[in-house]
Design a protein around this motif. Structure first.
Motif, PDB file in Angstrom:
ATOM      1  N   ILE A   1       0.838  -1.203   0.000  1.00 37.68           N
ATOM      2  CA  ILE A   1       0.000   0.000   0.000  1.00 37.68           C
ATOM      3  C   ILE A   1       0.877   1.259   0.000  1.00 37.68           C
ATOM      4  O   ILE A   1       0.598   2.227  -0.709  1.00 37.68           O
ATOM      5  N   GLY A   2       1.969   1.236   0.768  1.00 41.72           N
ATOM      6  CA  GLY A   2       2.846   2.407   0.862  1.00 41.72           C
ATOM      7  C   GLY A   2       3.391   2.814  -0.503  1.00 41.72           C
ATOM      8  O   GLY A   2       3.415   4.004  -0.844  1.00 41.72           O
TER       9      GLY A   2
ATOM     10  N   TYR B   1      -1.905  -7.741  16.614  1.00 38.01           N
ATOM     11  CA  TYR B   1      -2.092  -6.765  15.525  1.00 38.01           C
ATOM     12  C   TYR B   1      -3.292  -5.868  15.835  1.00 38.01           C
ATOM     13  O   TYR B   1      -3.196  -4.636  15.758  1.00 38.01           O
TER      14      TYR B   1
ATOM     15  N   ARG C   1      13.194   0.779   5.171  1.00 40.26           N
ATOM     16  CA  ARG C   1      14.293   0.379   6.066  1.00 40.26           C
ATOM     17  C   ARG C   1      15.430  -0.245   5.266  1.00 40.26           C
ATOM     18  O   ARG C   1      16.567  -0.244   5.691  1.00 40.26           O
TER      19      ARG C   1
ATOM     20  N   THR D   1      11.349   1.379  13.469  1.00 43.95           N
ATOM     21  CA  THR D   1      11.438   0.781  14.804  1.00 43.95           C
ATOM     22  C   THR D   1      12.748   1.161  15.515  1.00 43.95           C
ATOM     23  O   THR D   1      13.012   0.681  16.613  1.00 43.95           O
TER      24      THR D   1
ATOM     25  N   PHE E   1      -9.448  -4.354   3.485  1.00 41.38           N
ATOM     26  CA  PHE E   1      -8.718  -5.599   3.207  1.00 41.38           C
ATOM     27  C   PHE E   1      -8.172  -5.521   1.771  1.00 41.38           C
ATOM     28  O   PHE E   1      -8.917  -5.485   0.804  1.00 41.38           O
ATOM     29  N   THR E   2      -6.850  -5.467   1.676  1.00 39.23           N
ATOM     30  CA  THR E   2      -6.189  -5.092   0.420  1.00 39.23           C
ATOM     31  C   THR E   2      -5.224  -6.188  -0.027  1.00 39.23           C
ATOM     32  O   THR E   2      -4.474  -6.736   0.797  1.00 39.23           O
TER      33      THR E   2
ATOM     34  N   LEU F   1       6.197  -1.970  16.127  1.00 39.43           N
ATOM     35  CA  LEU F   1       6.046  -1.749  14.686  1.00 39.43           C
ATOM     36  C   LEU F   1       4.807  -0.918  14.346  1.00 39.43           C
ATOM     37  O   LEU F   1       4.847  -0.072  13.455  1.00 39.43           O
TER      38      LEU F   1
ATOM     39  N   LEU G   1      14.844   4.908   6.269  1.00 41.00           N
ATOM     40  CA  LEU G   1      14.146   5.111   7.544  1.00 41.00           C
ATOM     41  C   LEU G   1      13.598   3.793   8.071  1.00 41.00           C
ATOM     42  O   LEU G   1      12.683   3.196   7.484  1.00 41.00           O
ATOM     43  N   ASP G   2      14.191   3.350   9.186  1.00 41.44           N
ATOM     44  CA  ASP G   2      13.654   2.175   9.887  1.00 41.44           C
ATOM     45  C   ASP G   2      12.831   2.700  11.056  1.00 41.44           C
ATOM     46  O   ASP G   2      13.378   3.261  12.017  1.00 41.44           O
TER      47      ASP G   2
ATOM     48  N   PRO H   1      -7.127   1.112   5.078  1.00 43.37           N
ATOM     49  CA  PRO H   1      -7.159   0.879   3.623  1.00 43.37           C
ATOM     50  C   PRO H   1      -8.193  -0.174   3.225  1.00 43.37           C
ATOM     51  O   PRO H   1      -8.437  -0.376   2.039  1.00 43.37           O
TER      52      PRO H   1
ATOM     53  N   GLY I   1       3.998  -1.082   8.686  1.00 42.75           N
ATOM     54  CA  GLY I   1       3.326  -1.852   9.733  1.00 42.75           C
ATOM     55  C   GLY I   1       3.166  -3.292   9.305  1.00 42.75           C
ATOM     56  O   GLY I   1       3.527  -3.677   8.196  1.00 42.75           O
TER      57      GLY I   1
ATOM     58  N   TYR J   1       0.714  -9.491  11.186  1.00 42.08           N
ATOM     59  CA  TYR J   1      -0.664  -9.992  11.246  1.00 42.08           C
ATOM     60  C   TYR J   1      -0.633 -11.375  11.903  1.00 42.08           C
ATOM     61  O   TYR J   1      -0.133 -12.323  11.296  1.00 42.08           O
TER      62      TYR J   1
ATOM     63  N   ASN K   1       2.767   4.656   7.430  1.00 34.90           N
ATOM     64  CA  ASN K   1       2.201   3.472   6.774  1.00 34.90           C
ATOM     65  C   ASN K   1       2.861   2.165   7.201  1.00 34.90           C
ATOM     66  O   ASN K   1       2.193   1.130   7.271  1.00 34.90           O
TER      67      ASN K   1
ATOM     68  N   THR L   1      -2.284  -7.158  -0.889  1.00 30.82           N
ATOM     69  CA  THR L   1      -0.825  -6.957  -0.960  1.00 30.82           C
ATOM     70  C   THR L   1      -0.059  -8.276  -0.931  1.00 30.82           C
ATOM     71  O   THR L   1       1.168  -8.287  -1.018  1.00 30.82           O
TER      72      THR L   1
HETATM   73  N1  LIG Z   1      -3.203  -5.124   3.416  1.00 26.85           N
HETATM   74  C1  LIG Z   1      -4.267  -5.012   4.162  1.00 26.85           C
HETATM   75  O1  LIG Z   1      -5.286  -5.724   3.971  1.00 26.85           O
HETATM   76  C2  LIG Z   1      -4.323  -3.994   5.271  1.00 26.85           C
HETATM   77  C3  LIG Z   1      -5.536  -3.792   5.931  1.00 26.85           C
HETATM   78  C4  LIG Z   1      -5.608  -2.858   6.961  1.00 26.85           C
HETATM   79  C5  LIG Z   1      -4.487  -2.130   7.296  1.00 26.85           C
HETATM   80  N2  LIG Z   1      -3.301  -2.369   6.648  1.00 26.85           N
HETATM   81  C6  LIG Z   1      -2.132  -1.558   7.057  1.00 26.85           C
HETATM   82  O2  LIG Z   1      -1.615  -0.895   5.922  1.00 26.85           O
HETATM   83  C7  LIG Z   1      -0.191  -0.697   6.064  1.00 26.85           C
HETATM   84  C8  LIG Z   1       0.526  -1.264   4.846  1.00 26.85           C
HETATM   85  O3  LIG Z   1       0.132  -2.616   4.716  1.00 26.85           O
HETATM   86  P1  LIG Z   1       0.585  -3.508   3.483  1.00 26.85           P
HETATM   87  O4  LIG Z   1      -0.462  -4.545   3.300  1.00 26.85           O
HETATM   88  O5  LIG Z   1       1.014  -2.656   2.355  1.00 26.85           O
HETATM   89  O6  LIG Z   1       1.853  -4.235   4.127  1.00 26.85           O
HETATM   90  P2  LIG Z   1       3.135  -4.918   3.427  1.00 26.85           P
HETATM   91  O7  LIG Z   1       2.872  -5.200   1.993  1.00 26.85           O
HETATM   92  O8  LIG Z   1       3.507  -6.024   4.355  1.00 26.85           O
HETATM   93  O9  LIG Z   1       4.213  -3.742   3.520  1.00 26.85           O
HETATM   94  C9  LIG Z   1       4.632  -3.307   4.777  1.00 26.85           C
HETATM   95  C10 LIG Z   1       5.649  -2.205   4.573  1.00 26.85           C
HETATM   96  O10 LIG Z   1       6.104  -1.788   5.877  1.00 26.85           O
HETATM   97  C11 LIG Z   1       7.530  -1.860   5.849  1.00 26.85           C
HETATM   98  N3  LIG Z   1       8.126  -2.053   7.160  1.00 26.85           N
HETATM   99  C12 LIG Z   1       7.988  -3.098   8.010  1.00 26.85           C
HETATM  100  N4  LIG Z   1       8.757  -2.896   9.093  1.00 26.85           N
HETATM  101  C13 LIG Z   1       9.393  -1.707   8.904  1.00 26.85           C
HETATM  102  C14 LIG Z   1      10.327  -0.951   9.649  1.00 26.85           C
HETATM  103  N5  LIG Z   1      10.776  -1.366  10.835  1.00 26.85           N
HETATM  104  N6  LIG Z   1      10.761   0.239   9.151  1.00 26.85           N
HETATM  105  C15 LIG Z   1      10.321   0.680   7.961  1.00 26.85           C
HETATM  106  N7  LIG Z   1       9.447   0.007   7.197  1.00 26.85           N
HETATM  107  C16 LIG Z   1       8.997  -1.178   7.681  1.00 26.85           C
HETATM  108  C17 LIG Z   1       7.858  -3.027   4.911  1.00 26.85           C
HETATM  109  O11 LIG Z   1       9.224  -2.968   4.527  1.00 26.85           O
HETATM  110  P3  LIG Z   1      10.045  -4.312   4.109  1.00 26.85           P
HETATM  111  O12 LIG Z   1       9.768  -4.550   2.648  1.00 26.85           O
HETATM  112  O13 LIG Z   1      11.456  -3.952   4.405  1.00 26.85           O
HETATM  113  O14 LIG Z   1       9.528  -5.432   4.959  1.00 26.85           O
HETATM  114  C18 LIG Z   1       6.877  -2.697   3.800  1.00 26.85           C
HETATM  115  O15 LIG Z   1       7.369  -1.656   3.001  1.00 26.85           O
HETATM  116  C19 LIG Z   1       0.197  -1.409   7.373  1.00 26.85           C
HETATM  117  O16 LIG Z   1       0.270  -0.478   8.415  1.00 26.85           O
HETATM  118  C20 LIG Z   1      -0.968  -2.373   7.588  1.00 26.85           C
HETATM  119  O17 LIG Z   1      -1.139  -2.698   8.940  1.00 26.85           O
HETATM  120  C21 LIG Z   1      -3.204  -3.275   5.652  1.00 26.85           C
END
Ligand SMILES: NC(=O)c1ccc[n+]([C@@H]2O[C@H](COP(=O)([O-])OP(=O)(O)OC[C@H]3O[C@@H](n4cnc5c(N)ncnc54)[C@H](OP(=O)(O)O)[C@@H]3O)[C@@H](O)[C@H]2O)c1
Length: 240
Positions: free
Chosen positions: A14-15, A162, A34, A61, A194-195, A111, A58-59, A192, A88, A91, A86, A197
């Motif tokens: 999503i980011g 989570y 990170r 954590t 349920f997406t 996180l 940028l990390d 966002p 996070g 799960y 973003n 990714t």
């Molecule tokens: N997908 C869904 O259905 C959904 C639903 C509700 C909310 N969300 C929220 O939406 C956000 C993005 O979700 P997503 O599905 O896109 O997740 P994702 O595909 O797992 O991507 C997570 C991103 O966070 C980064 N990250 C993890 N730990 C980090 C750290 N310590 N420092 C910097 N970056 C870090 C990951 O980097 P790396 O590549 O290095 O791991 C990745 O770029 C999250 O906050 C998630 O909780 C998602």
């Protein structure tokens, strides 16, 4: 002058799509990650689309990484208009509170809660220099009672760490909004939805990444007197 947005965890999911959509809306986007290699690969793709984009390591954590990044950002841009917290994850599908391992609980709170808290603290001086300040905390219906499928009281208590971390993130949003309302900075939590990714999420019927990202971008584009301290999905308020 373009408005400047910083997105954490911008290298994928999503980011990454939020970076693309914000740049298409006219922002200069600072994509952070990170892992430098992954971040720079992501930047390359967006540059091929002729988008205004640059990179920051940028990390979220590690406070030392956040401090260094904020200093570098201040030197390079001097101001920040939109911060998208973003990054996070963690799960814990199928894991209930009593099954959770304490180390995993701590890691998840770091996180999904402390990351946004610490990043906001260190980037606040730059946001205060903007006349358009916005903080968007990317939260989840899993941390609320408003989500019928993934909410706090569903699935026999599963997704415990989570869900609780996102509930706490929503609390941070309310506190920050109350603190910053007289300083012209709007702070909202955005889900966002349920997406898709991951391939598994796609198989389960999750919606396209473009839609999940658009739900987040909405929070960045609010007018100066828009809502603050709320929790939204697709621009609509959802229950706590
Ligand atoms: N997908 C869904 O259905 C959904 C639903 C509700 C909310 N969300 C929220 O939406 C956000 C993005 O979700 P997503 O599905 O896109 O997740 P994702 O595909 O797992 O991507 C997570 C991103 O966070 C980064 N990250 C993890 N730990 C980090 C750290 N310590 N420092 C910097 N970056 C870090 C990951 O980097 P790396 O590549 O290095 O791991 C990745 O770029 C999250 O906050 C998630 O909780 C998602």
């Amino acid at each position: 002058m373009k408005r400047i947005a910083l997105v954490t965890g911008g290298n994928r999911g999503i980011g990454f799509e939020v970076c693309r959509q914000l740049a298409k809306k006219g922002f200069h986007v600072v994509l952070s990650s990170r892992n430098e290699k992954k971040g720079k690969e992501a930047i390359k793709k967006l540059k091929e689309e002729k988008l205004s984009i640059s990179y920051l390591k940028l990390d979220v954590t590690k406070e030392s990484s956040i401090k260094t990044a904020a200093k570098q950002f201040a030197k390079e841009y001097g101001v920040l208009d939109v911060l998208i917290n973003n990054a996070g994850g963690n799960y814990d599908y199928g894991i209930t509170p009593t099954q959770s391992q304490v180390d995993f609980i701590k890691e998840t709170l770091e996180l999904n809660l402390l990351s946004a808290w610490t990043t906001t603290k260190h980037f606040l001086p730059l946001l205060l220099k903007s006349s358009f300040g916005k903080i968007v905390n990317v939260s989840s219906g899993a941390g609320s009672h408003g989500d019928l499928y993934f909410g706090l009281a569903t699935n026999n208590g599963s997704v415990a760490s989570y869900g609780i971390s996102k509930l706490a993130l929503n609390g941070l949003t309310v506190k920050l909004a109350a603190e910053l309302k007289d300083k012209g900075i709007l702070v909202n939590s955005v889900c966002p939805g349920f997406t898709a990714t991951t391939p598994e999420a796609k198989k389960m019927g999750a919606r396209p990444v473009e839609e999940g990202a658009a739900s987040v971008v909405w929070g960045a584009l609010l007018e100066k007197h828009g809502p603050t301290g709320g929790f939204f999905r697709d621009g609509k308020s959802i229950g706590w």
